[in-house]
Scaffold this motif. Structure first.
Motif, PDB file in Angstrom:
ATOM      1  N   ARG A 192       1.052  -1.122   0.132  1.00 14.69           N
ATOM      2  CA  ARG A 192       0.031   0.124  -0.024  1.00 14.69           C
ATOM      3  C   ARG A 192       0.948   1.265   0.057  1.00 14.69           C
ATOM      4  NH1 ARG A 192      -2.324  -1.229   5.986  1.00 14.69           N
ATOM      5  NH2 ARG A 192      -0.337  -1.011   7.179  1.00 14.69           N
ATOM      6  N   VAL A 193       0.355   2.116  -0.554  1.00 17.35           N
ATOM      7  CA  VAL A 193       1.114   3.554  -0.710  1.00 17.35           C
ATOM      8  C   VAL A 193       0.846   4.155   0.523  1.00 17.35           C
ATOM      9  CG1 VAL A 193       1.404   5.771  -1.903  1.00 17.35           C
ATOM     10  CG2 VAL A 193       0.885   3.681  -3.130  1.00 17.35           C
ATOM     11  N   VAL A 194       1.890   4.791   1.196  1.00 14.72           N
ATOM     12  CA  VAL A 194       1.951   5.480   2.501  1.00 14.72           C
ATOM     13  C   VAL A 194       2.637   6.724   2.380  1.00 14.72           C
ATOM     14  CG1 VAL A 194       1.717   3.227   3.863  1.00 14.72           C
ATOM     15  CG2 VAL A 194       3.921   4.375   3.454  1.00 14.72           C
ATOM     16  N   VAL A 195       2.301   7.663   3.385  1.00 12.85           N
ATOM     17  CA  VAL A 195       3.347   8.873   3.632  1.00 12.85           C
ATOM     18  C   VAL A 195       4.429   8.449   4.544  1.00 12.85           C
ATOM     19  CG1 VAL A 195       3.564  11.105   4.552  1.00 12.85           C
ATOM     20  CG2 VAL A 195       1.215  10.439   3.770  1.00 12.85           C
ATOM     21  N   GLY A 212       3.038   7.112   8.032  1.00 11.95           N
ATOM     22  CA  GLY A 212       2.224   6.062   8.025  1.00 11.95           C
ATOM     23  C   GLY A 212       1.073   6.260   7.832  1.00 11.95           C
ATOM     24  N   ASP A 213       0.485   7.505   7.432  1.00 17.34           N
ATOM     25  CA  ASP A 213      -0.725   7.480   6.893  1.00 17.34           C
ATOM     26  C   ASP A 213      -0.898   6.757   5.344  1.00 17.34           C
ATOM     27  OD1 ASP A 213      -1.760   9.079   9.126  1.00 17.34           O
ATOM     28  OD2 ASP A 213      -1.278  10.881   7.671  1.00 17.34           O
ATOM     29  N   VAL A 214      -1.806   5.733   5.429  1.00 17.57           N
ATOM     30  CA  VAL A 214      -2.100   5.081   3.937  1.00 17.57           C
ATOM     31  C   VAL A 214      -2.983   6.182   2.958  1.00 17.57           C
ATOM     32  CG1 VAL A 214      -3.173   3.279   2.936  1.00 17.57           C
ATOM     33  CG2 VAL A 214      -2.195   2.938   5.324  1.00 17.57           C
ATOM     34  N   ILE A 215      -2.336   6.301   1.840  1.00 17.61           N
ATOM     35  CA  ILE A 215      -3.018   7.244   0.900  1.00 17.61           C
ATOM     36  C   ILE A 215      -3.753   6.551  -0.045  1.00 17.61           C
ATOM     37  CG2 ILE A 215      -2.402   9.102  -1.026  1.00 17.61           C
ATOM     38  CD1 ILE A 215       0.275   9.369   0.427  1.00 17.61           C
ATOM     39  N   PRO A 256      -5.817   6.990   8.523  1.00 13.90           N
ATOM     40  CA  PRO A 256      -4.678   7.397   9.470  1.00 13.90           C
ATOM     41  C   PRO A 256      -3.670   6.376  10.009  1.00 13.90           C
ATOM     42  CG  PRO A 256      -6.855   8.482  10.079  1.00 13.90           C
ATOM     43  CD  PRO A 256      -6.970   7.398   9.018  1.00 13.90           C
ATOM     44  N   ALA A 257      -2.462   6.731  10.292  1.00 16.27           N
ATOM     45  CA  ALA A 257      -1.548   5.768  10.715  1.00 16.27           C
ATOM     46  C   ALA A 257      -1.781   5.036  11.526  1.00 16.27           C
ATOM     47  CB  ALA A 257       0.037   6.554  10.986  1.00 16.27           C
ATOM     48  N   GLY A 276       4.773  18.697   0.158  1.00 12.57           N
ATOM     49  CA  GLY A 276       5.833  18.706   1.260  1.00 12.57           C
ATOM     50  C   GLY A 276       5.857  17.269   1.863  1.00 12.57           C
ATOM     51  N   ILE A 277       5.662  16.079   1.259  1.00 11.23           N
ATOM     52  CA  ILE A 277       5.687  14.833   1.519  1.00 11.23           C
ATOM     53  C   ILE A 277       6.442  14.028   0.620  1.00 11.23           C
ATOM     54  CG2 ILE A 277       3.481  14.964   2.836  1.00 11.23           C
ATOM     55  CD1 ILE A 277       2.330  12.909   0.704  1.00 11.23           C
ATOM     56  N   HIS A 278       6.919  12.923   1.274  1.00  2.84           N
ATOM     57  CA  HIS A 278       7.454  11.892   0.352  1.00  2.84           C
ATOM     58  C   HIS A 278       6.656  10.661   0.544  1.00  2.84           C
ATOM     59  CE1 HIS A 278      11.777  13.972   0.942  1.00  2.84           C
ATOM     60  NE2 HIS A 278      11.027  14.334  -0.119  1.00  2.84           N
ATOM     61  N   ALA A 279       6.200   9.906  -0.499  1.00  6.35           N
ATOM     62  CA  ALA A 279       5.449   8.849  -0.517  1.00  6.35           C
ATOM     63  C   ALA A 279       6.324   7.767  -0.727  1.00  6.35           C
ATOM     64  CB  ALA A 279       4.323   8.780  -1.733  1.00  6.35           C
ATOM     65  N   GLY A 280       5.821   6.677  -0.066  1.00  5.36           N
ATOM     66  CA  GLY A 280       6.450   5.312  -0.176  1.00  5.36           C
ATOM     67  C   GLY A 280       5.541   4.077  -0.126  1.00  5.36           C
ATOM     68  N   THR A 281       6.205   2.856  -0.115  1.00  6.26           N
ATOM     69  CA  THR A 281       5.401   1.696  -0.082  1.00  6.26           C
ATOM     70  C   THR A 281       5.487   1.006   1.225  1.00  6.26           C
ATOM     71  OG1 THR A 281       5.687   1.317  -2.310  1.00  6.26           O
ATOM     72  CG2 THR A 281       4.888  -0.525  -1.306  1.00  6.26           C
ATOM     73  N   ASP A 282       4.645   0.561   1.871  1.00  7.24           N
ATOM     74  CA  ASP A 282       4.573  -0.240   2.945  1.00  7.24           C
ATOM     75  C   ASP A 282       3.947  -1.645   2.710  1.00  7.24           C
ATOM     76  OD1 ASP A 282       4.664  -0.540   5.836  1.00  7.24           O
ATOM     77  OD2 ASP A 282       2.662  -0.523   6.055  1.00  7.24           O
TER      78      ASP A 282
END
Length: 362
Positions: free
Chosen positions: A140-143, A159-162, A195-196, A231-237
């Motif tokens: 899943r894509v997260v902040v 940790g917020d899931v987008i 929310p995370a 102002g965020i970086h998105a990543g994968t969780d």
């Protein structure tokens, strides 16, 4: 005073003066030396390095050792004598201080960066290993981070899931930036998130989070260019179907990824992957199993051979450096992917070492 005595006295005083200069004069260099190696199939401080629960595991034999490099601290300044000794020592390498600590990086900042890279390498190792075994992994894509003093601060959190950006579903981290830049600086972007804390609670309970929130975030102009940013970086969780814990303290950086992944595979499959042989190696690994280059390859080869390794899994991009100064008794094995590494380990297990992909003639 006789001329000969005076000359000897002057020479002695000059030597002492030079020695004092060498001892007390700091030079802008740092030193790298072989660090300890750890068998990913073994234990440290009485605890398994790789601990898997919730899935059947199998006995292992032999070694799949990760390797490390010791470096002098960011605040330590070598003197001239130490630098000269390091240059002359075969097993050490003296490099410019800025090579290890660029842009005035402090030791604390370096430690934090290495810890983050180490954590990411563990996650990628788990993903690559399970994909090799066709075990499904949910992503899943997260902040991943929020920049200080940015519009997203206090609105979005690590940790917020987008789920969506402006009503469009997000499938990859890169989708987030692509959707944000469709706005002009100053316009709002609406994020649909889990929310995370809610995502973490759902994962702990073994279910997929469903409750979402909409968060409106204003955009601003990027420091470079005219594009909009929040102002965020998105990543994968990732959510794994069972628990894989990697227990190893005081180690940083991404270079153990390959060996962690192989250790996980060995524990999850019947039979000893190495056939009981002593194999060491290094290499970063991404989620798709691609093996990347690392620093300090010469030091890692020495450390591996000193520990008793006979084979060394070497990232393809490090092969030239490794082949230029390979310790006696150590066979280099070139790897581009984790699949390559598994094939080579099969050859080692079966004794078909003549067919191993090497790094070229020494």
């Amino acid at each position: 005073m006789p001329r000969r005595t005076a000359t000897m006295l002057a020479s002695t005083l000059a030597f002492i003066a030079l020695l004092c200069v060498g001892v007390f004069l700091p030079v802008p260099y740092s030193e790298m030396s072989p660090g300890p190696t750890v068998n990913t199939l073994g234990s440290t401080d009485g605890e398994d390095v790789l601990k898997i629960s919730g899935r059947e595991t199998y006995p292992t034999r032999g070694n799949l050792n990760m390797t490390t490099v010791r470096v002098t601290g960011a605040d330590y300044r070598m003197n001239l004598v130490e630098a000269i000794y390091g240059w002359l020592a075969h097993d050490n390498v003296v490099v410019p201080h800025d090579t290890l600590y660029p842009d005035g990086q402090t030791e604390e900042e370096s430690t934090q960066e290495n810890a983050e890279e180490f954590t990411q390498s563990q996650e990628s190792a788990k993903v690559a290993a399970l994909e090799q075994l066709d075990i499904p992994v949910t992503s899943r894509v997260v902040v991943s981070s929020v920049l200080k003093d940015s519009p997203a601060e206090q609105r979005l959190h690590a940790g917020d899931v987008i789920r969506e950006v402006d009503g469009t579903a997000v499938k990859e981290p890169g989708d987030v930036a692509k959707l944000v830049v469709k706005r002009k600086p100053g316009e709002d972007v609406v994020f649909t998130i889990v929310p995370a804390d809610a995502a973490a609670a759902a994962e702990k309970a073994g279910r997929e989070p469903t409750a979402t929130q909409k968060v409106t975030v204003p955009t601003v102009k990027a420091p470079e260019g005219d594009r909009a940013i929040v102002g965020i970086h998105a990543g994968t969780d990732y959510t794994f179907p069972f628990t894989i814990d990697i227990n190893l303290a005081d180690v940083g950086g991404p270079s153990a990824g390959l060996m962690f992944a192989l250790g996980i595979i060995d524990k999850l499959t019947p039979g000893a992957m190495t056939g009981g042989e002593f194999v060491a190696g290094t290499g970063t690994i991404d989620d798709d199993g691609k093996v990347g280059p690392i620093g300090g390859i010469e030091m890692k080869l020495v450390g591996a051979r000193n520990a008793g390794a006979e084979y060394f899994l070497t990232p393809a991009d490090n092969c030239a450096s490794a082949a230029s100064d390979t310790p006696d008794g150590l066979t280099l094995v070139k790897v581009d992917t984790i699949a390559d590494a598994r094939k080579s380990l099969e050859k080692i297990r079966e004794g078909d070492v003549e067919g191993l992909p090497g790094c070229g003639a020494r």
